[in-house]
Write a protein that holds these residues in place. Structure first.
Motif, PDB file in Angstrom:
ATOM      1  N   GLU A 154       0.849  -1.252   0.048  1.00 56.65           N
ATOM      2  CA  GLU A 154       0.018  -0.056   0.058  1.00 56.65           C
ATOM      3  C   GLU A 154       0.849   1.093   0.056  1.00 56.65           C
ATOM      4  O   GLU A 154       1.744   1.400   0.833  1.00 56.65           O
ATOM      5  N   ASP A 155       0.469   2.079  -0.863  1.00 53.28           N
ATOM      6  CA  ASP A 155       1.550   3.203  -0.875  1.00 53.28           C
ATOM      7  C   ASP A 155       0.845   4.443  -0.188  1.00 53.28           C
ATOM      8  O   ASP A 155       1.919   5.405   0.113  1.00 53.28           O
ATOM      9  N   GLU A 156      -0.165   4.528   0.287  1.00 51.00           N
ATOM     10  CA  GLU A 156      -0.726   5.583   0.953  1.00 51.00           C
ATOM     11  C   GLU A 156      -0.310   5.554   2.381  1.00 51.00           C
ATOM     12  O   GLU A 156      -0.755   4.626   3.093  1.00 51.00           O
TER      13      GLU A 156
ATOM     14  N   ASP B 122      -3.085  -3.086  -2.472  1.00 52.88           N
ATOM     15  CA  ASP B 122      -3.771  -2.087  -3.227  1.00 52.88           C
ATOM     16  C   ASP B 122      -3.956  -2.228  -4.561  1.00 52.88           C
ATOM     17  O   ASP B 122      -2.872  -2.724  -5.252  1.00 52.88           O
TER      18      ASP B 122
ATOM     19  N   ARG C 116      -3.847   0.753  -6.959  1.00 51.54           N
ATOM     20  CA  ARG C 116      -3.350   1.572  -7.503  1.00 51.54           C
ATOM     21  C   ARG C 116      -1.941   1.777  -6.823  1.00 51.54           C
ATOM     22  O   ARG C 116      -1.794   2.392  -5.918  1.00 51.54           O
ATOM     23  N   LEU C 117      -0.937   1.444  -7.418  1.00 53.29           N
ATOM     24  CA  LEU C 117       0.557   1.292  -6.782  1.00 53.29           C
ATOM     25  C   LEU C 117       1.401   1.928  -7.824  1.00 53.29           C
ATOM     26  O   LEU C 117       1.228   1.770  -8.916  1.00 53.29           O
TER      27      LEU C 117
ATOM     28  N   LYS D 215     -12.254   0.733  -0.288  1.00 54.37           N
ATOM     29  CA  LYS D 215     -11.981   1.843   0.522  1.00 54.37           C
ATOM     30  C   LYS D 215     -12.920   3.145   0.361  1.00 54.37           C
ATOM     31  O   LYS D 215     -13.534   3.273  -0.716  1.00 54.37           O
TER      32      LYS D 215
HETATM   33 CA    CA Z   1      -2.831   3.610  -4.054  1.00 56.44          CA
END
Ligand code: CA
Length: 224
Positions: free
Chosen positions: A7-9, A51, A53-54, A101
């Protein structure tokens, strides 16, 4: 049980990791697709939270790459808002489930439990061994009717031994499933925790519940 969270967030990652750690899981975090893929290929996780979108590679690409390489770890995709296409793509790529989410922490916990059960093919919410019962939902342990108070790591260690019983589990497997990647393998922490568990479970050395298999690891004893 050890979980990989890709997860990038940062905010989402720390919120999810905190909730899972409270439930005694060991959690590793990767913040890009390629790094997550590398970790998932190199370590045996009990579940992967991915996730969509990475940076680098999308969650869909990571998922299908893992499946193509024969990695069967249960995967929960974290998808944005109400993008139905993302969910379909994720399931097509080999994900086991998805969570949209933003999600509530209770929902996340329930999905992760279900995911890990699926992986171990153990539907029982309670693991039983001799007079001991470990409730995986309420995260508590009893000997008969008496409560045994365990820390989060002690609980995770006992849960892992119970899931694998009566097989012998190696120290490496214990480290891989109960601790995260920050574990210093030069320490004797596993032995320290095994001894604490033995004390809390209250068995005399002659009737020890957790049996040391010399040079290999530990197993739960069938009988005294
Ligand atoms: Ca993301």
């Amino acid at each position: 049980m050890r979980i990989l969270l890709i997860e990038d967030e940062r905010k989402v990652a720390s919120f999810v990791a905190r909730a899972l750690r409270e439930d005694s899981y060991a959690v590793d975090i990767s913040d890009t697709g390629p790094e997550g893929l590398e970790r998932a290929l190199g370590t045996s996780y009990d579940a992967i939270l991915l996730d969509v979108r990475l940076p680098g590679l999308s969650g869909i690409e990571v998922c299908s790459e893992l499946r193509q390489k024969g990695i069967e770890t249960p995967i929960l995709m974290l998808t944005a808002r109400t993008l139905i296409e993302q969910r379909v793509e994720g399931l097509d790529a080999g994900a086991d489930d998805y969570l949209t989410k933003p999600f509530a922490v209770a929902e996340l916990r329930a999905r992760v439990r279900a995911l890990i059960r699926r992986g171990f093919n153990k539907s029982a919410p309670t693991l039983q061994w001799r007079e001991f019962a470990l409730d995986r939902h309420r995260r508590c342990v009893k000997r008969g009717t008496e409560d045994i108070h365990l820390t989060s790591k002690e609980f995770a260690l006992l849960e892992f031994l119970l899931i694998r019983a009566p097989e012998t589990v190696t120290r490496t497997e214990i480290i891989e499933h109960v601790w995260d990647s920050n574990f210093d393998s030069g320490t004797n922490l596993v032995d320290v925790y095994i001894n604490r568990l033995r004390e809390k479970l209250g068995h005399s050395p002659a009737a020890e519940l957790i049996h040391t298999v010399r040079g290999v690891g530990y197993s739960l004893r069938q009988s005294a």
